[in-house]
Enzyme design. Structure first.
Site, PDB file in Angstrom:
ATOM      1  CG  HIS A 101      -2.015   0.942   1.223  1.00 35.30           C
ATOM      2  ND1 HIS A 101      -1.829   2.299   1.266  1.00 35.30           N
ATOM      3  CD2 HIS A 101      -3.358   0.749   1.154  1.00 35.30           C
ATOM      4  CE1 HIS A 101      -3.008   2.904   1.245  1.00 35.30           C
ATOM      5  NE2 HIS A 101      -3.961   1.985   1.170  1.00 35.30           N
ATOM      6  NE  ARG A 150      -2.413   7.381  -1.186  1.00 37.50           N
ATOM      7  CZ  ARG A 150      -2.755   6.279  -1.819  1.00 37.50           C
ATOM      8  NH1 ARG A 150      -2.988   6.296  -3.114  1.00 37.50           N
ATOM      9  NH2 ARG A 150      -2.848   5.138  -1.183  1.00 37.50           N
TER      10      ARG A 150
HETATM   11  O1  MEZ Z   1      -9.296  -2.043   0.364  1.00 41.23           O
HETATM   12  C1  MEZ Z   1      -8.327  -1.470   0.891  1.00 41.23           C
HETATM   13  O2  MEZ Z   1      -7.193  -1.937   0.846  1.00 41.23           O
HETATM   14  C2  MEZ Z   1      -8.520  -0.166   1.529  1.00 41.23           C
HETATM   15  C3  MEZ Z   1      -9.908   0.301   1.639  1.00 41.23           C
HETATM   16  C4  MEZ Z   1      -7.473   0.517   1.954  1.00 41.23           C
HETATM   17  C5  MEZ Z   1      -7.436   1.932   2.268  1.00 41.23           C
HETATM   18  O3  MEZ Z   1      -6.606   2.627   1.713  1.00 41.23           O
HETATM   19  O4  MEZ Z   1      -8.224   2.416   3.074  1.00 41.23           O
END
Ligand code: MEZ
Length: 555
Positions: A312, A332
């Site tokens: 992420h 974001r």
């Molecule tokens: O589905 C995801 O990974 C999610 C909702 C993550 C996020 O950035 O909040």
């Protein structure tokens, strides 16, 4: 260093506010992935045993576990302590949804979870759940977005089921009491996510997964499901002829093993971020050590896209106590920009997650990152922009969890940008399943993050909370329809694996599943002589059957 860089960031803010987000061409995005995304950096290898032997690569940490022996002593003889119809392994969103879908079936259902019911990646999910509820939206558009985002590596059958069931799932959650954010006119508030062609992400502020798990957990507690909390799955049992017939559990409180005979087993054990591939921090909960992958693999179930993980882009890089923790993509999507140490906005914030993560890693590798006082590096997430763009108080109102988390360390993200770096967030691949959640082994179903194929090699935001609620229930319906007859419990598959492992002299001497992250230092110990009294379950939490779930597939 941080102060100098902050001055540069502030100096470019006006100009950045006016600029279009820099979008890499397809060729540039590919190059970024090849050169900087952790999946592409050659940190993987073949596995030499099992259904994927020598046909594809896995991260080394996972390959080591797939080639490792069981915790079960070699002379362990399974002797049944509990007989049930359905054994669900995993107490997150997928396992709980499955248990609820079986409530009216008349079957005996046990749900075993390594920690407590609800302790899972589900509760860590912040930003939302996708559903094509917008006026001009459709399940086809949802499908197209997720397919492009997944690099076309998605299993289209699975993806179709996911997208076609989104509206119904939101209704089901609503009937359970789940409170998702609404506009003043009562319609759901829809946000955009990276790769969504229109706003499609529903949320409960920045703790959507926690809210969903809250209602699922309440409903399971009121149901007839028999809970085996703090019971970790050590091994699956089989009948010696290809059917999974139960599991051996480790009762972590009593320190003994419990043998469960089941007509069907469902794996809902979640992801593997706590394997901390290549030393990355993770946004995952403590139990996410890939246990289900190991157990299913030993039963001959193929893994698809086991090489593919999601990093992420906005994991926290500072302060140290928060390293790896998620800062939701939604931040974001409503205006926070990603900025390097020179104050430059180097990529559009809503690029696909893998491309954005690779771009951040490149900035740091090429010395345009910001050094933290704790000897890490990251880039800025210009969070004060949120209130500048959307009005004062927006950040605090819409993202109270994140604001609160940073304020504990004297950082107010409405005033001061925060530092981010990619964090290991999601296992894109997993056990191969069909559209009913059936694995390749008879008697074994799987749902949620432990499965692979649905999301291709890059999942879009909000599709995992949808995945667990759609496929947890769907797999449960399939279990009910195709429930096999009870068969003997043996360790035939494990014994076969043990024979093969003898031929691999240079494998690492590990035992798996791992159960907990190595750095947590938790001991795995059980007394195999001390068998459970029958039944070992704590039924105190299973109330009378007053809960009536709505028909999950009713329109
Ligand atoms: O589905 C995801 O990974 C999610 C909702 C993550 C996020 O950035 O909040």
């Amino acid at each position: 260093m941080m102060e100098d860089s902050l001055k540069k960031l502030e100096a470019t803010r006006e100009q950045r506010l006016q600029m279009e987000p820099p979008i890499p061409s397809d060729a540039d995005a590919d190059k970024l992935l090849q050169e900087f995304h952790p999946d592409y950096l050659g940190m993987e290898r073949n596995v030499r045993v099992g259904p994927n032997a020598d046909t594809c690569k896995f991260p080394r940490e996972l390959a080591d576990l797939l080639e490792s022996d069981s915790h079960l002593p070699v002379d362990f003889e399974p002797s049944v302590n509990i007989e049930t119809d359905v054994l669900i392994l995993g107490g997150g969103g997928a396992g709980a949804s499955a248990a609820l879908a079986l409530e009216e079936s008349g079957l005996t259902v046990h749900l075993a979870t390594k920690l407590r019911l609800g302790d899972s990646n589900t509760v860590m999910a912040e930003g939302g759940i996708q559903a094509s509820l917008g006026a001009d939206d459709s399940s086809r558009r949802h499908f197209a977005d997720a397919y492009v985002g997944g690099h076309g590596n998605n299993n289209p059958d699975l993806l179709r089921v996911l997208c076609e069931n989104s509206a119904d799932t939101i209704r089901w959650l609503g009937n359970l009491g789940c409170m998702l954010d609404r506009n003043e006119d009562g319609t759901f508030r829809l946000r955009s996510g990276g790769g969504t062609s229109m706003p499609r992400v529903l949320a409960c502020k920045d703790y959507t997964g926690l809210e969903i798990m809250r209602v699922l957990k309440d409903a399971v507690m009121l149901s007839n499901t028999r809970l085996l909390q703090e019971h970790a799955a050590v091994e699956l049992l089989d009948d010696g002829a290809g059917q999974v017939t139960g599991a051996v559990l480790w009762d972590r409180n009593k320190g003994n093993l419990v043998t469960v005979s089941a007509r069907a087993v469902m794996l809902a054990t979640g992801g593997s971020g706590q394997l901390r591939l290549q030393g990355f921090p993770t946004s995952n909960h403590l139990g996410a050590t890939g246990d289900g992958l190991i157990l299913a693999y030993r039963q001959g179930c193929k893994l698809v896209h086991g090489e593919s993980y999601q990093y992420h882009p906005s994991g926290t890089a500072y302060p140290e106590a928060l390293v790896g923790q998620l800062v939701t993509e939604s931040i974001r999507s409503i205006g926070a920009q990603v900025v390097n140490a020179e104050g430059e906005r180097f990529i559009g914030e809503m690029a696909f997650r893998d491309v954005l993560a690779a771009a951040i890693i490149r900035e740091v590798a090429e010395k345009r990152g910001v050094q933290t006082p704790t000897h890490r590096a990251g880039v800025w997430l210009d969070t004060p922009l949120i209130d500048i763009i959307n009005g004062e108080g927006t950040l605090r109102r819409q993202f109270p969890g994140i604001v609160h988390r940073f304020e504990r360390y004297q950082i107010d993200p409405a005033e001061q940008p925060i530092l981010i770096y990619p964090t290991l967030h999601y296992q894109n691949g997993g056990i191969q399943v069909d559209r009913e959640g059936r694995t390749e082994a008879k008697g074994l179903w799987a749902a949620g993050e432990v499965t692979g194929g649905l999301h291709g090699t890059n999942r879009l935001m909000g599709n995992s909370l949808l995945d667990i609620t759609v496929f947890g229930r769907r797999a449960a319906m399939s279990v009910q329809k195709d429930l096999p007859l009870r068969r003997p419990v043996t360790l035939t598959c494990l014994n076969r694996l043990r024979d093969r492992l003898k031929n691999i002299s240079d494998r690492r001497e590990l035992l798996s599943p791992q159960f907990f992250p190595t750095q947590a230092g938790m001991k795995v110990s059980f007394d195999k002589q001390k068998t459970a009294e029958s039944p070992t379950a704590d039924f105190s939490s299973a109330g009378p059957s007053t809960y009536e779930p709505p028909d999950p597939f009713a329109k």
